[in-house]
Design a protein around this motif. Sequence first.
Motif, PDB file in Angstrom:
ATOM      1  N   LYS A 150       0.820  -1.521  -0.384  1.00  0.00           N
ATOM      2  CA  LYS A 150       0.440   0.311  -0.176  1.00  0.00           C
ATOM      3  C   LYS A 150       0.647   1.408  -0.536  1.00  0.00           C
ATOM      4  CE  LYS A 150      -3.719  -2.470   2.306  1.00  0.00           C
ATOM      5  NZ  LYS A 150      -4.964  -2.169   3.472  1.00  0.00           N
ATOM      6  N   SER A 151       1.798   1.542   1.000  1.00  0.00           N
ATOM      7  CA  SER A 151       2.937   2.598   0.451  1.00  0.00           C
ATOM      8  C   SER A 151       4.028   2.804  -0.175  1.00  0.00           C
ATOM      9  CB  SER A 151       3.839   2.264   1.777  1.00  0.00           C
ATOM     10  OG  SER A 151       4.759   1.420   1.289  1.00  0.00           O
ATOM     11  N   ARG A 152       3.443   1.285  -0.985  1.00  0.00           N
ATOM     12  CA  ARG A 152       4.884   1.645  -2.782  1.00  0.00           C
ATOM     13  C   ARG A 152       3.448   2.244  -3.882  1.00  0.00           C
ATOM     14  NH1 ARG A 152       8.385  -3.906  -2.141  1.00  0.00           N
ATOM     15  NH2 ARG A 152       9.409  -2.990  -0.942  1.00  0.00           N
ATOM     16  N   LEU A 153       2.374   1.585  -3.276  1.00  0.00           N
ATOM     17  CA  LEU A 153       1.286   1.520  -4.240  1.00  0.00           C
ATOM     18  C   LEU A 153       0.920   3.502  -4.445  1.00  0.00           C
ATOM     19  CD1 LEU A 153      -1.391  -0.938  -4.705  1.00  0.00           C
ATOM     20  CD2 LEU A 153      -0.001  -0.236  -6.586  1.00  0.00           C
ATOM     21  N   TYR A 154       1.105   4.042  -3.172  1.00  0.00           N
ATOM     22  CA  TYR A 154       0.969   5.745  -2.252  1.00  0.00           C
ATOM     23  C   TYR A 154       1.594   5.831  -3.417  1.00  0.00           C
ATOM     24  CZ  TYR A 154       0.254   9.957  -0.455  1.00  0.00           C
ATOM     25  OH  TYR A 154       0.722  10.923   0.156  1.00  0.00           O
ATOM     26  N   ALA A 156       4.161   5.049  -5.907  1.00  0.00           N
ATOM     27  CA  ALA A 156       3.684   5.458  -6.899  1.00  0.00           C
ATOM     28  C   ALA A 156       3.171   6.409  -7.343  1.00  0.00           C
ATOM     29  CB  ALA A 156       3.278   4.319  -7.699  1.00  0.00           C
ATOM     30  N   ARG A 157       1.290   6.168  -7.006  1.00  0.00           N
ATOM     31  CA  ARG A 157       0.291   6.995  -7.182  1.00  0.00           C
ATOM     32  C   ARG A 157       1.317   9.423  -7.273  1.00  0.00           C
ATOM     33  NH1 ARG A 157      -2.612   4.828  -3.242  1.00  0.00           N
ATOM     34  NH2 ARG A 157      -3.626   2.968  -4.176  1.00  0.00           N
ATOM     35  N   GLN A 158       2.035   8.964  -6.273  1.00  0.00           N
ATOM     36  CA  GLN A 158       1.998  10.509  -6.366  1.00  0.00           C
ATOM     37  C   GLN A 158       3.543  10.666  -7.046  1.00  0.00           C
ATOM     38  OE1 GLN A 158       4.484  10.258  -1.816  1.00  0.00           O
ATOM     39  NE2 GLN A 158       2.885  12.180  -1.463  1.00  0.00           N
ATOM     40  N   GLN A 159       4.671   9.375  -7.605  1.00  0.00           N
ATOM     41  CA  GLN A 159       5.540  10.167  -8.562  1.00  0.00           C
ATOM     42  C   GLN A 159       4.604   9.746  -9.695  1.00  0.00           C
ATOM     43  OE1 GLN A 159       8.483   7.333  -8.207  1.00  0.00           O
ATOM     44  NE2 GLN A 159       9.000   7.743  -6.526  1.00  0.00           N
ATOM     45  N   LEU A 160       4.227   9.467  -9.914  1.00  0.00           N
ATOM     46  CA  LEU A 160       3.032   8.912 -11.476  1.00  0.00           C
ATOM     47  C   LEU A 160       2.407  10.958 -11.536  1.00  0.00           C
ATOM     48  CD1 LEU A 160       1.900   5.266 -11.228  1.00  0.00           C
ATOM     49  CD2 LEU A 160       3.322   6.656 -13.351  1.00  0.00           C
ATOM     50  N   SER A 161       1.961  11.029 -10.332  1.00  0.00           N
ATOM     51  CA  SER A 161       1.320  12.266 -10.702  1.00  0.00           C
ATOM     52  C   SER A 161       2.621  13.947 -10.754  1.00  0.00           C
ATOM     53  CB  SER A 161       0.202  12.424  -9.667  1.00  0.00           C
ATOM     54  OG  SER A 161      -0.476  13.798  -9.423  1.00  0.00           O
ATOM     55  N   GLU A 162       3.413  13.300 -10.296  1.00  0.00           N
ATOM     56  CA  GLU A 162       4.078  14.539 -10.504  1.00  0.00           C
ATOM     57  C   GLU A 162       4.780  14.315 -12.429  1.00  0.00           C
ATOM     58  OE1 GLU A 162       7.361  13.857  -7.359  1.00  0.00           O
ATOM     59  OE2 GLU A 162       6.299  14.440  -6.714  1.00  0.00           O
ATOM     60  N   LEU A 163       5.153  13.089 -12.317  1.00  0.00           N
ATOM     61  CA  LEU A 163       5.470  12.877 -14.047  1.00  0.00           C
ATOM     62  C   LEU A 163       4.375  13.440 -14.758  1.00  0.00           C
ATOM     63  CD1 LEU A 163       7.395   9.583 -13.208  1.00  0.00           C
ATOM     64  CD2 LEU A 163       8.489  11.631 -13.916  1.00  0.00           C
ATOM     65  N   VAL A 164       2.989  13.070 -14.862  1.00  0.00           N
ATOM     66  CA  VAL A 164       1.978  13.575 -15.962  1.00  0.00           C
ATOM     67  C   VAL A 164       1.576  15.174 -15.698  1.00  0.00           C
ATOM     68  CG1 VAL A 164      -0.110  12.804 -16.266  1.00  0.00           C
ATOM     69  CG2 VAL A 164       1.561  10.954 -15.428  1.00  0.00           C
ATOM     70  N   LEU A 165       1.535  15.158 -14.615  1.00  0.00           N
ATOM     71  CA  LEU A 165       1.263  16.772 -14.238  1.00  0.00           C
ATOM     72  C   LEU A 165       2.712  17.899 -13.928  1.00  0.00           C
ATOM     73  CD1 LEU A 165      -1.687  15.901 -11.968  1.00  0.00           C
ATOM     74  CD2 LEU A 165      -1.535  16.575 -13.928  1.00  0.00           C
ATOM     75  N   GLY A 166       3.743  17.516 -13.839  1.00  0.00           N
ATOM     76  CA  GLY A 166       4.951  18.301 -13.767  1.00  0.00           C
ATOM     77  C   GLY A 166       4.808  18.729 -12.014  1.00  0.00           C
ATOM     78  N   GLU A 167       6.141  19.013 -12.196  1.00  0.00           N
ATOM     79  CA  GLU A 167       5.657  19.246 -10.549  1.00  0.00           C
ATOM     80  C   GLU A 167       5.522  20.594 -10.677  1.00  0.00           C
ATOM     81  OE1 GLU A 167       9.311  17.832  -7.948  1.00  0.00           O
ATOM     82  OE2 GLU A 167       9.991  17.238  -9.648  1.00  0.00           O
ATOM     83  N   GLY A 168       5.241  21.072  -9.487  1.00  0.00           N
ATOM     84  CA  GLY A 168       4.720  22.539  -9.496  1.00  0.00           C
ATOM     85  C   GLY A 168       3.816  22.810  -9.858  1.00  0.00           C
ATOM     86  N   GLU A 169       3.012  22.329 -10.248  1.00  0.00           N
ATOM     87  CA  GLU A 169       1.930  22.891 -11.253  1.00  0.00           C
ATOM     88  C   GLU A 169       0.391  22.479 -10.676  1.00  0.00           C
ATOM     89  OE1 GLU A 169       1.071  20.709 -14.828  1.00  0.00           O
ATOM     90  OE2 GLU A 169       3.046  21.088 -15.952  1.00  0.00           O
TER      91      GLU A 169
END
Length: 175
Positions: A150-154, A156-169
């Motif tokens: 569960k923590s790795r999925l969490y 991963a979701r954070q990293q995916l969000s940053e990769l897709v949406l971009g950091e700071g957006e």
Amino acid sequence: MDLSEKVTLARQGDQEAFVYVIRAVQQSLYAVARSIVKNNEDCADAMQETIAKAYSNVHTLKEPTYFKTWIIRILINECNRIIKKKQRVSPVPYDTRQISYTGDYELIELFEVIDQLDEQLQTIVMLFYIEDISVKEIAKLLHVSDGTVKSRLYRARQQLSELVLGEGEDKYESS
């Protein structure tokens, strides 16, 4: 006839049933192997060894409904064996950008983004989201706790969000 019925026949020595169940899980095996070993040659080796071991040991499978989980566990072990062997032979890094998936462009982009995650997270994401395996089953496959999955999925979701949406957006800002 569903997959577990074919697995039951394969356990009894029916070669055609075994071929059927392997074809049914072939794409899943490739996706998981690709997320771990990163190149097609190693994928092919891992899958070939996995299928050979599964064929030799299918009679030992206690519950046919767990065939997919069982064979993915064998595959993960084979992939890890290949990685360890390569580390002893040559420390040349894998080219994670060489993706050979066919199909929709969106799928290719999805796998390109997943490939940018840490290796542990790639495997978890592939198993959970692409292969639709439960947290409990992933924990058993990887020999970790449910909380770790569960923590790795969490993460991963954070990293995916940053990769897709971009950091700071602003993630909630509409375009």
